[in-house]
Write a protein that holds these residues in place. Structure first.
Motif, mmCIF file in Angstrom:
data_model
loop_
_atom_site.group_PDB
_atom_site.id
_atom_site.type_symbol
_atom_site.label_atom_id
_atom_site.label_comp_id
_atom_site.label_asym_id
_atom_site.label_seq_id
_atom_site.Cartn_x
_atom_site.Cartn_y
_atom_site.Cartn_z
ATOM 1 N N ARG A 48 8.114 -24.693 -0.989
ATOM 2 C CA ARG A 48 8.437 -24.069 0.340
ATOM 3 C C ARG A 48 7.688 -22.810 0.633
ATOM 4 O O ARG A 48 7.686 -22.433 1.585
ATOM 5 C CB ARG A 48 10.180 -23.861 0.490
ATOM 6 N N GLN A 71 -0.921 -31.150 3.135
ATOM 7 C CA GLN A 71 -0.013 -32.113 2.202
ATOM 8 C C GLN A 71 1.295 -31.322 1.958
ATOM 9 O O GLN A 71 2.106 -31.928 1.352
ATOM 10 C CB GLN A 71 -1.082 -32.130 0.897
ATOM 11 N N PHE A 72 1.351 -29.868 2.214
ATOM 12 C CA PHE A 72 2.799 -29.477 1.831
ATOM 13 C C PHE A 72 3.632 -29.522 2.952
ATOM 14 O O PHE A 72 3.736 -28.689 3.960
ATOM 15 C CB PHE A 72 2.556 -27.634 1.889
ATOM 16 N N GLN A 73 4.368 -30.679 3.131
ATOM 17 C CA GLN A 73 5.133 -31.106 4.046
ATOM 18 C C GLN A 73 6.233 -30.365 4.257
ATOM 19 O O GLN A 73 6.804 -30.191 5.492
ATOM 20 C CB GLN A 73 5.476 -32.530 3.948
ATOM 21 N N GLN A 74 6.848 -29.345 3.338
ATOM 22 C CA GLN A 74 7.885 -28.662 3.308
ATOM 23 C C GLN A 74 7.572 -27.167 3.502
ATOM 24 O O GLN A 74 8.476 -26.225 3.252
ATOM 25 C CB GLN A 74 8.875 -28.945 2.122
ATOM 26 N N LEU A 104 8.902 -34.209 -10.880
ATOM 27 C CA LEU A 104 8.964 -33.851 -9.704
ATOM 28 C C LEU A 104 7.657 -32.847 -9.415
ATOM 29 O O LEU A 104 7.284 -32.636 -8.218
ATOM 30 C CB LEU A 104 10.020 -32.855 -9.248
ATOM 31 N N THR A 142 5.533 -26.706 9.634
ATOM 32 C CA THR A 142 6.971 -26.326 9.299
ATOM 33 C C THR A 142 6.730 -24.680 8.928
ATOM 34 O O THR A 142 7.907 -24.267 8.493
ATOM 35 C CB THR A 142 7.324 -26.955 7.911
ATOM 36 N N SER A 186 0.627 -35.057 -7.240
ATOM 37 C CA SER A 186 0.864 -34.512 -5.740
ATOM 38 C C SER A 186 2.189 -34.622 -5.410
ATOM 39 O O SER A 186 2.587 -34.049 -4.198
ATOM 40 C CB SER A 186 0.270 -35.858 -4.746
ATOM 41 N N LYS A 187 3.012 -34.939 -6.285
ATOM 42 C CA LYS A 187 4.465 -34.645 -5.966
ATOM 43 C C LYS A 187 5.012 -33.203 -5.758
ATOM 44 O O LYS A 187 6.029 -33.183 -5.202
ATOM 45 C CB LYS A 187 5.459 -35.183 -7.269
ATOM 46 N N PHE A 247 3.797 -31.231 -3.921
ATOM 47 C CA PHE A 247 3.585 -30.668 -2.413
ATOM 48 C C PHE A 247 4.803 -31.018 -1.950
ATOM 49 O O PHE A 247 5.218 -30.294 -0.728
ATOM 50 C CB PHE A 247 2.368 -31.674 -1.811
ATOM 51 N N GLN A 248 5.729 -32.052 -2.451
ATOM 52 C CA GLN A 248 7.184 -32.042 -1.874
ATOM 53 C C GLN A 248 8.298 -31.402 -2.104
ATOM 54 O O GLN A 248 9.280 -31.134 -1.243
ATOM 55 C CB GLN A 248 7.340 -33.747 -2.398
ATOM 56 N N VAL A 249 7.686 -30.306 -3.054
ATOM 57 C CA VAL A 249 9.138 -29.439 -3.654
ATOM 58 C C VAL A 249 8.725 -27.946 -2.972
ATOM 59 O O VAL A 249 9.539 -27.010 -2.932
ATOM 60 C CB VAL A 249 9.192 -29.586 -5.064
#
Length: 329
Positions: free
Chosen positions: A111, A129-132, A100, A154, A104-105, A107-109
């Motif tokens: 916050r 790219q930091f979607q969360q 994880l 966000t 680039s993964k 960026f998904q974790v």
């Protein structure tokens, strides 16, 4: 000098997320190989037919041991004490679920992102790219422009303390509407603001605002904007010239009745009662502020009070000296 994205990747490399005891390697390879055989659905390495965990192969370590190496402050793999909870969280994930935080993964974790004192000058579009991402702390850098188009939608916390922000136009062009805290202390903002940029039109959910130690002088103009922020409960304005106005605190307490904390001091019912009605007397805010400056010592000027000693009976003229010293602020 660099961008936020460049500083982030540099910081990430320093965390060693792909190195022992994190990441994938000979120390944990059996845990992350295929659990199910591609033919016949037979259990693969790492499990036995009864569903129990197999004993670890030689040279491998359990997740518990690897986590202990990260948390024990005497361990050579422990993070320095000043590292953020975000750093520790990433390293723990790199032990438990290393896939994880690869590439680039990551960026998904994330916050929360904290890039402090790294010489950042540019808030670039790599942040999108930091979607969360909910918290972005960029204090003690060299940022002068904050293009709101490059901020994740966000975001709930944006901290820009101790930078070189002198204008809010870029930040207010398309700000994150969910933002609850905006920290702009120790920057170069001043009165009057070019447009009404600190209003609910731009920040409808703002609960906390830090404008301390800038150059705001127009108290009436600032209050007229802040009064539209219906959710604002915490305000910091200390360190601005307008805070020298004698009725400064009372006028703010009465003008913004929903405030709970002003300049880190809680506003109680007694204080609200004491200052009731000041908002209707704006002329009081125009009083001159008084600053008392005590000069301890002046060097390089002869002391005019020293009496010149003359001989008895001397007819020499007496010379006196006086000086005018001015101070410029």
């Amino acid at each position: 000098p660099c961008s936020v994205s460049a500083a982030f990747w540099q910081h990430l490399r320093g965390l060693g997320l792909q190195d022992f005891p994190c990441g994938l390697g000979s120390w944990n390879k059996s845990r992350f190989c295929a659990r199910v055989s591609p033919r016949g659905g037979q259990p693969g390495p790492g499990t036995d037919p009864t569903g129990q965990e197999e004993a670890l192969p030689p040279g491998e370590e359990s997740p518990e041991v690897l986590m202990e190496l990260l948390s024990d402050r005497h361990s050579p793999w422990a993070l320095p004490p000043n590292c953020s909870p975000q750093d520790q969280h990433l390293r723990e994930m790199a032990v438990l679920v290393p896939e994880l935080v690869r590439g680039s993964k990551v960026f998904q974790v994330l916050r929360s992102l904290r890039i402090v004192g790294k010489g950042v000058v540019e808030v670039d579009d790599g942040l999108l790219q930091f979607q969360q991402l909910e918290e972005l702390i960029l204090s003690a850098n060299q940022i002068s422009r904050v293009p709101s188009a490059n901020l994740p939608r966000t975001l709930k916390v944006l901290e820009l303390c101790c930078n070189a922000v002198a204008d809010l136009q870029d930040l207010c062009a398309r700000p994150p509407l969910e933002l609850q805290h905006l920290g702009l202390g120790y920057n170069s903002l001043c009165s009057p603001l070019q447009d009404k940029v600190l209003t609910a039109d731009f920040w409808p959910n703002l609960v906390s605002l830090d404008l301390s130690f800038n150059n705001f002088t127009d108290l009436l103009g600032l209050v007229s904007q802040l009064s539209s922020l219906q959710k604002l409960r915490v305000l910091v304005l200390q360190g601005n010239p307008l805070a020298l106005i004698p009725t400064y605190r009372g006028f703010l307490v009465d003008s913004l009745p929903k405030l709970s904390i002003l300049d880190d001091i809680r506003i109680g019912p007694d204080e609200k009662h004491q200052f009731h009605g000041l908002a209707g007397q704006p002329e009081l805010t125009r009083s001159e502020a008084r600053v008392v400056v005590s000069v301890g010592e002046v060097k390089g000027v002869p002391d005019p009070s020293a009496q010149q000693q003359l001989e008895v009976g001397s007819e020499a003229p007496v010379i006196t000296y006086s000086y005018c010293v001015t101070y410029e602020f």
